[in-house]
Motif scaffolding. Structure first.
Motif, mmCIF file in Angstrom:
data_model
loop_
_atom_site.group_PDB
_atom_site.id
_atom_site.type_symbol
_atom_site.label_atom_id
_atom_site.label_comp_id
_atom_site.label_asym_id
_atom_site.label_seq_id
_atom_site.Cartn_x
_atom_site.Cartn_y
_atom_site.Cartn_z
ATOM 1 N N GLU A 1 23.957 -22.636 -22.054
ATOM 2 C CA GLU A 1 22.703 -22.907 -22.415
ATOM 3 C C GLU A 1 21.672 -21.920 -22.020
ATOM 4 O O GLU A 1 20.769 -21.404 -23.062
ATOM 5 N N THR A 2 21.889 -21.061 -20.918
ATOM 6 C CA THR A 2 20.880 -20.250 -20.475
ATOM 7 C C THR A 2 20.734 -18.903 -21.359
ATOM 8 O O THR A 2 19.908 -18.641 -21.776
ATOM 9 N N TYR A 3 22.030 -18.609 -21.794
ATOM 10 C CA TYR A 3 22.171 -17.420 -22.517
ATOM 11 C C TYR A 3 21.584 -17.691 -24.002
ATOM 12 O O TYR A 3 20.802 -16.868 -24.647
ATOM 13 N N LEU A 4 21.960 -18.771 -24.576
ATOM 14 C CA LEU A 4 21.456 -18.926 -25.962
ATOM 15 C C LEU A 4 20.004 -19.418 -25.894
ATOM 16 O O LEU A 4 19.352 -18.787 -26.840
ATOM 17 N N ALA A 5 19.665 -19.988 -24.921
ATOM 18 C CA ALA A 5 18.060 -20.355 -24.874
ATOM 19 C C ALA A 5 17.162 -18.887 -25.010
ATOM 20 O O ALA A 5 16.246 -18.738 -25.426
ATOM 21 N N ALA A 6 17.655 -18.082 -23.958
ATOM 22 C CA ALA A 6 17.065 -16.759 -23.992
ATOM 23 C C ALA A 6 17.189 -15.804 -25.033
ATOM 24 O O ALA A 6 16.239 -15.381 -25.591
ATOM 25 N N SER A 7 18.396 -15.962 -25.837
ATOM 26 C CA SER A 7 18.490 -15.259 -27.013
ATOM 27 C C SER A 7 17.410 -15.880 -28.266
ATOM 28 O O SER A 7 16.945 -15.194 -29.003
#
Length: 333
Positions: free
Chosen positions: A75-81
């Motif tokens: 979730e953290t990576y996709l949110a930042a992307s």
């Protein structure tokens, strides 16, 4: 950064390699782990060459140990992307890593999928998962990884691949593992042509029915191979920031992205292991704009190529085309 109207799509990202240092430090505190030596003075990951990069990667990956941990990581990576205009991303996961980490593959995969569910609901970004072989563990372990992958086909699992040290083993030795995945309906990709030269790409496409090659940039050293890639429509998952950070090419002026594209090869932009290489999808598109001279239409064409080459279903591709503002035939012009 590129104009925010340019939607971005990523096909090549290692999940554990996308772990933000702040998240890794927090997970380290959660488990009482000693992370000394993992970070530089400025808080970034500390490494100097490929060997120390792998050590740092393994050190960061080791802090993720549960369904909830992997859910938060995804979730953290996709949110930042998504904040940088990414509408779609495929991440690599490893059955071998789950085994070494002491977590069941079902919990590992389920956690990643749950994190992607939340990211899609909250930020609109679509995520998919590609389990892969870690090449350096050898052909027998590869078969076991493939068997594990096909026994756990969650809806977000969309393909199968291979990463790891391409200097070890011949691609044909992994054909049995890829056959298992292919017969289960998973399209295939494999890293090649990064640390090794064009013969690595040639051997891979001769041995395995891949639709895409991870990196593949050293194909530029063989004009015949470049023509073959163009003629057969094999897509390259290019990662310029990673290539320069690891010394595959000395600088962006030497990078063959534009030459490959101009030769008719289908090329895409990807972040690989973003915080390790001080990059992101936003930076990769900025590199293409500032170092490679790509305009907004060129960047949108790169996104169109990535959407067409994505391993997701056609309904998802249609949604992504619409969100990117692409006419139906844009990528085929």
């Amino acid at each position: 950064m590129p104009h925010p109207s340019v939607a971005k799509a990523e096909l090549h990202c290692h999940l554990e390699g996308a772990a933000d240092p702040a998240l890794v430090r927090r997970m380290g505190r959660k488990y009482g782990l000693d992370l000394s030596g993992l970070f530089a003075a400025d808080g970034s990951y500390a490494w100097t060459d490929f060997t120390s990069f792998i050590k740092a990667y393994d050190g960061a990956a080791a802090v993720f140990r549960s369904f909830e941990d992997f859910s938060e990581l995804a979730e953290t990576y996709l949110a930042a992307s998504a904040a940088e205009g990414v509408i779609y991303t495929e991440v690599f996961v490893s059955p071998d890593f789950a085994r070494r980490a002491g977590i069941s593959y079902a919990d590992y995969l389920g956690g990643v999928s749950a994190g992607m569910d939340r990211a899609e609901a909250n930020f609109g970004i679509v995520g998919r998962i590609i389990p892969l072989i870690e090449r350096h563990h050898g052909p027998e372990a590869a078969v076991a990884a493939a068997q594990t992958a096909v026994a756990n086909l969650l809806p977000r699992v969309c393909g199968f691949g291979m990463a790891g040290d391409e200097r070890l083993f011949h691609p044909r030795e992994f054909a049995p593992a890829f056959k298992i995945a292919n017969e289960a309906g998973l399209p295939l990709t494999s890293h090649a042509g990064e640390l090794c030269g064009p013969e690595s790409v040639q051997d891979t496409i001769d041995s395995i029915p891949v639709k895409r090659i991870g990196h593949g940039v050293r194909s530029i050293e063989d004009p015949h191979l470049v023509r073959r890639l163009a003629e057969e429509g094999i897509v390259l998952e290019c990662c310029p920031g990673s290539n320069i950070a690891l010394g595959v090419f000395p600088d962006f002026a030497s990078h063959p992205f534009v030459r490959l594209r101009d030769a008719g090869v289908k090329v895409t932009l990807n972040a690989d292991d973003p915080p390790f290489f001080r990059t992101s999808m936003g930076r990769e598109y900025a590199i293409a704009r500032d170092a490679f001279g790509l305009g907004e239409d060129d960047l949108l064409a790169v996104t169109a190529t990535a959407i067409e080459a994505a391993f997701c279903d056609e309904a998802t591709k249609a949604l992504l085309r619409s969100r990117a503002g692409l006419p139906r035939d844009f990528a085929r012009d």
